[in-house]
Design a protein around this motif. Sequence first.
Motif: not given
Length: 423
Positions: A29, A31-33, A58, A83, A86, A313-316, A320
Amino acid sequence: MKKKLGMTMALGVLALLVAGQSLAADQPKKVTLHLLSHRYAALEFYADALVKEAPENVKVEADLTTYADWQQKMTINLSSHSSAFDITYIYPTDLAQFASKGWLMPLDDLIKKYDAEFHFSDIPDYVWEVYRYKGKIYGIPHHQWATFLFYRKDVFKKNNIAIPQTLDEYVSTAAKLTNKNQYGALMWLKPADFLSNQFQIFLTACGGWWFDKNNKPAVNSPEAMLAIEYIKKLLPYSPPGVMNFGTDEGTVALAQGQSAMGIHWGTRASTMDNPEQSKVVGLIGFAPSPSLKRGGNPASMFATAGYAISAFSKNDPDLIFQTIARATDSETQKRGAVAGMPVRLSAITPELLKERPDYDATIQALKSGARMRPTFPEFNEIQEITMRYLAKALAGQMDTQAAMDAAAKESTVIMEHAGYYKK
């Protein structure tokens, strides 16, 4: 026959659709950090490394600003459990404050999980120590620095002046080098963070510290009074407006030839040889900071910066962490040595120290006792209070002893409420 052909084609299309869905499912997937950071050469390098070294799926978007703006913006975001970011730039004092409130993610398990790949043992204990809060690690460091003496080699040679070894020599040299064309010294005294750094620099040289052995505020001690006296002595030989100088303004003063010398952060050394920013390319030398007495504690302090992960953060977190680890590994730090002194031992080679005398000056400062400023959650508040009073004293609005007595009294209340004293 037509029915069979049609069924065959339909099954083929179905197979392609299923295969396509399977391939899509196998793709990681996207993902934007989001990063929020302070900015100067080293931080710009590592922000760029986060972007370029990120895993394929990423994308890193970096927002770089001033330290004061970063601190305010990040505090607002974290305190509201936002959030929006990140990854954050982190400085150990802010780390302690943020971690104490549960705003940062502890990283010990991830460090252990990825140690074989990223060799975190390459980072020395004295660096790791300031990224811990209550025994847990909350940040990954990428560069370090200290304050030491920046001086104009050409001006010192022309005037046949030796590098000052003591604070008294430093003041007398500043007086000799002050004329209609330049100032002899440089300070940055904007409250609270910058003035705090300058205060600690002279406080260390005078044998004092923020607190005594019982954690009682000692900003009104004889050593502290002596440190402030040296700051006052240097004011006439520093550029006008230094009470509003931060490190950026201090860097400009040195790079534009406004000041002949100054005790300054090593992070700004590369600017001196940048022709786009400096009029003194090749003319700045670096030396250990002066001491109260020869061989004593230098007027210096140590610092380091790294990255931390927002607890909101809502990301993994794993993804990160890998993104940060890739941007701060040994090879990246070797490349980043052009902008800031690495923390990894494998990146600090004898060749690098020979090539970069400012890094060698940092090593000497560390060996001589340069210290990180206090790293506990309440320090930022104590710093704000103390520097407010010190600014009044330097501006002549309060008696110095009375001002620092008041600062110590208010700071003691904060320490008492935080439970630092046994009843």
